[in-house]
Each structure stands twice: as C-alpha cells, then as structure tokens.
Design a protein around this motif. Structure first.
Motif: not given
Length: 581
Positions: A519-520, A575-576, A504-507, A567-570
């Motif tokens: 990543y997902l 929508t998961p 998250v921080e790198i992105a 969280a990543g899809l959010g």
C-alpha cells in the motif's frame, strides 16, 4: 475516520430501513455485506455486494434489492450517484467534499489516523525468532524477526493487546555442543590449540566467549574432566549468546517483551504437569506408532511409547511425548511451554517458525486446542527462505559465523530500514530474493527508496512553505479551505489516503504486514505522479506563489500523505526519511 466503514454503516442502515418498510424481510444477517473499492476505478469510488448476498435469504432478485437500495443511498449528501450494475452490484460515487474531508481527518487525527478497534483488546502472544542460543542470528532469523515485529505492531495498531515473546531453546543437546565448542575457544585463549572436532560450532564468534571464560576462570578449567565444567560453561556460553542475540535484535530495531526459557521447564514439574493435564483428558496413552511413510518394515523397530492422542484434535497421527528409555521427546517441553502461554490468559497465540518446521504445525495446533478446551486458537506462520545476492552472484557465507550469513552481515551491508522494508515486500510464505545492489539503488524499482523519497518530498514542501512564511502546522492545514483540492489527481490521492484505515483492518485480519508495504508503494506512486504533473501544470504545484490559502490546501494534501506514510513505516519498523542524500 474510516470512510469505508462509514459508508458500509450507511448501507446497513438503509437496508434496515427497507426491512422496517416491508421491502426486505426482517432479521437478515448483514455480516457479509461489504463496501470496498471496485475492481475497475471507472465504475465508481466504492461498490457494495449487499443485493447479491441478501437476495437468496430475502427471496428477491438482486436487482430489485439493488434498485431500492440505490434510491435510498442517493439521497445521502455524501453520495452523488448510486448505479446498479450487472446482476445487482451497486456502484457508488462520492462527493468531492467527502474526499477533501479525509485530508482534514488525517491531519486532525495525526498518528492515530487509521488506528482501529478491530482487536477490541484481544490479548495476543506473538512468539518469533526463538533461535537456538548457539550462535549469531542468520538471514532466515532476520526475516522472521522483521515479520514478527511488524505483525505485532500491526495488531497493536488495529486494537489488539500484543506481547512479543522469544522462546529460548536452551534445554536440548545443542547447548551441550555449544559448551564444548566454547571450551575449545577457552583453551585457545589460554594458549592451546583448539580442537574443533566434527559436530562442534566452528565460527569465530565463539573466540570472545573463550576469552571471557578465561577472564572469569583463568586456567582453572584446563585439564579438568568435562563433567566438572560442562554445566558452568553451558550456562555462561548460553548467556553470552543471548547477549549477542539481543544486540542483533536491537540492531534491527526489534524488542521483546518476554524471554521464556525451555531449560526452566525441566525439573520444575511443568512438563509433567502439562502431560498430566492431557492425561486427565484421556489424551495420553501407552502405545506404538505405525512406521513412518517411506520406511521399509525391516527398517522399523516397533516400540511402546507414551503418546499424545493428537488425532483427536485434527492431527494426522498421534505424537510421542516420552521415549521408550523414559526421557522426554522434543515435543514434551513445547507442550509445557504452550500450556504456560494458555494459562497466562492469552486469547490468541501466534507462532512464527521457519519453513522447515512445517511438519510441526498440526501437533502444535492439536495440543493448544486440547489444553485450552478449543478456546484459544493457535496461528502458525511459516517463514520461507531468503536468497541473498550481490554483484549478480549469491552472497558469500560469513567467516565469522562459519556456515551462514548473519543478521549483522545483512544490516551492515544494507542498513536496518532497508532490511526491514525489503523483508516485507513478499508474503511470509513466499521465497524472497534480497539483492544488495537493487535494494540500495535510487529508482522506482526500489520500493523502500521510493516510499522514503515520497516522505522526504512532503518534508521538503513543509520546509519550503515555512521558509516562505506560509503556516504549515497540522492544525492550520486541517482548517484550510480543502475545497480548493478539485483536480482529479488531487482527489485521486485523497482517495488513496482514505483506503488506509480499511487496509489496516484487512492486513490485521489476515495477519499480513506485507500488505502495508504494498500500500505504501502505491500511495507513494500517487504522490510522485501528482508532483510530476506539477512540473507541467503549475496549478498542481503544492506551493502557489502569492496564494497562501490555495498553497495551504495543497500542502495539507501532501502532509496527509506524509502522515499515512509515517504511520505505515512505523508499523514496518522503518524510520521515515526527512530528506534524501
């Protein structure tokens, strides 16, 4: 919980202790000390470059620093081995309990797992889409809308205070063309043949606008001179187009916090005020420009203009703000608009523009630098083209739009979730192929389906556990005996989950939401691999018949994976899936 940040803190603390003991000089800058996954997983779980980056300022050989540091790190219960490699890299292996603890942390923190304070509340304005209000949004706008919305969500997740903004380009000649085009559709609504002359907008999307004009004005605008109706029709048609654009954005799941109007800058003194501010800095002058590159002298008419000294802030040439006839250039309202954003107190501005605006970047950066005294950086992200394919051939243009494929065309064909995810499978400045056949197939080669399938599998495990009478709520799973997760495949999945906060921080630092999609896919691959191994090895199945405690530990791992995927899809605005049909 950010495990990589925790181990980095341990490394820095150990280095500080070494300095206290005289094994390192005092006052060394630790900013470039990093802890990250090694390039080769066989080398360990994490690696640090501490000895390499500190060797020169410390005046010591890297291996000397690395060996002393390794001894200190190995004393920490989280570290099982600390090995020096090559000239001084340090590879670390962590105890299984550490990775098992990540699973518990993901379940305990839930949707906040991976959230960061990186941004520290920095106020960021992300301006994106900003399509001319002359028609429906096309596929290029779609990619820009998805990228901008995902970038804003990513920055928000990383601790920034984000505003999404749309700049309505309603102050130029194109809105007069819109008004004339809409008037012809108004004539058509009144039973007359429309005269769609060259240069007007031919799309069928203006037919409802013409009908709406008739509903409001009847036939009272017919046979009246243009000067009588142009302003009213322009305002009416622009409002109708913006309503259509808002509907299209909503179809894609994009919301804006602010809509700003270019037209509102004219006649209010805002353009003049911004130019006068630059003039007070000595950055506005009357002068002439050199001929553009590629122009022959006889093709060039030298004329005096009002110029912004953008070369003083990194541009290649100075830029006109007023034409020789006294009218403003297109650049002038953009100056005023960016000055307005600066005065609203943002700490960072991000403009997301089409690839054809590449030549505009330096002048925008220059003017923001000047107007903010160099205090507010402007980042410009260019969105490359999207090529649409279907049945092995380029996707045909939209009749409704007249000249292009619309956002609505794409979403109606593929769905909002698929559209958003696929638009983020390439970096924004790389061209993207969108093949309707491939993005809808159910295979590993379709990243959105593969990730959604992983989340659906997790949901399926939870449902089956509940049906079998096994408590599978997050609180219960977080308290499970996670030491039962001992297989290399289970630990491997936990390690992938542990990368999420760091990713998250790198992105966010790189302003690269496509990293989330990559990543997902990798996380989903690890889950699917573990699932498939369970087909051959019953001990790896998430539900262990007759053993609720072991089942809960394994379900906890699956659920933690689902937490991160959700969280990543959010962030991506997808929508998961709870189940696949």
């Amino acid at each position: 919980m950010n495990l990589f940040a925790e181990i980095r803190a341990l490394v820095v603390e150990s280095l500080a202790d070494m300095a206290t003991r005289g094994e390192l000089p005092a006052g060394l800058d630790m900013a470039n000390v990093a802890v990250e996954p090694p390039r080769d997983a066989a080398h360990g779980d994490m690696a640090t470059n501490a000895a390499m980056v500190l060797a020169k300022p410390a005046g010591l050989a890297p291996r000397v620093i690395a060996e002393t540091l390794a001894a200190r790190l190995a004393a920490d219960p989280r570290i099982t081995t600390a090995e020096v490699a090559g000239p001084g890299f340090l590879n670390l292996r962590l105890a299984p309990a550490v990775w098992q603890g990540v699973v518990g942390a993901a379940l305990t923190e839930g949707r906040d797992f991976g959230r960061s304070t990186l941004g520290q509340g920095t106020r960021v304005n992300v301006e994106f889409v900003s399509a001319n209000p002359t028609g429906p949004m096309h596929v290029g706008h779609t990619r820009g809308a998805v990228f901008g919305d995902a970038l804003a969500a990513l920055l928000d997740f990383a601790g920034f205070d984000v505003t999404r903004e749309y700049y309505i380009n309603d102050g130029g000649a194109q809105v007069d063309v819109l008004a004339r085009s809409a008037y012809e559709r108004y004539r058509e609504a009144n039973g007359l043949d429309p005269e769609i002359a060259e240069g007007l907008y031919p799309g069928d999307y203006l037919i409802p606008v013409g009908e709406a004009l008739k509903a409001k004005y009847g036939d009272t605008l017919l046979d009246r001179p243009e000067a009588d109706w142009l302003a009213e029709v322009r305002e009416f048609a622009t409002a109708e187009m913006m309503a259509m654009i808002r509907e299209d954005l909503a179809l894609l799941g994009v919301r804006m916090d602010v809509y700003s109007s270019e037209k509102a800058l004219y006649g209010t003194g805002k353009i003049e005020g911004a130019i006068d501010t630059l003039r007070g800095m000595g950055l506005i002058y009357e002068g002439t420009l050199e001929p553009p590159k590629g122009k022959l002298p006889e093709d060039w008419e030298e004329r005096e203009q009002t110029l912004f000294r953008s070369t003083a802030h990194g541009d290649d040439v100075d830029r006109p703000v007023k034409k020789s006839d006294g009218s403003w250039t297109y650049f002038a309202p953009d100056i005023a608009y960016h000055y307005d954003k600066v005065t609203r107190g943002y700490d960072l501005l991000i403009d997301i523009l089409g690839a054809d605006h590449g030549g505009y970047v330096k002048r925008l950066k220059a003017v923001v630098s000047a107007l903010s005294g160099g205090k507010v950086p402007l980042e410009v992200k260019l969105i490359q083209l999207v090529k649409l394919w279907k049945n092995g051939a380029p996707f045909k243009m939209s009749k409704r739009a007249g000249t292009f494929v619309t956002l609505r065309d794409v979403v109606e064909q593929a769905g909002a979730d698929v559209t958003r995810f696929v638009m983020l499978t390439r970096k924004n400045d790389a061209a993207l192929d969108f093949d309707f056949d491939k993005v809808l197939e159910q295979s590993k080669d379709n990243p959105v389906w593969y990730v959604q399938y992983a989340h659906a599998r997790v949901s399926s495990v939870i449902r089956k556990a509940t049906a079998a009478g096994i408590a599978a709520d997050d609180a219960t799973l977080a308290a499970a005996d996670l030491a039962k997760l001992g297989h290399e495949a289970e630990i491997g999945l936990a390690k992938k989950i542990a990368e999420w906060p760091r990713l998250v921080e790198i992105a966010a630092r790189g302003q690269e939401p496509h990293r989330i999609a990559f990543y997902l896919y990798e996380l989903a691959s690890d889950l699917h691999a573990l699932w498939n191994r369970g087909n051959d090895d019953a001990s790896l199945r998430f539900l262990q018949e007759g053993d609720a405690a072991t089942s809960q530990a394994k379900i906890a791992l699956a659920r933690a994976t689902g937490v991160v995927i959700s969280a990543g899809l959010g962030i991506l605005g997808v929508t998961p899936a709870e189940e696949m049909r």
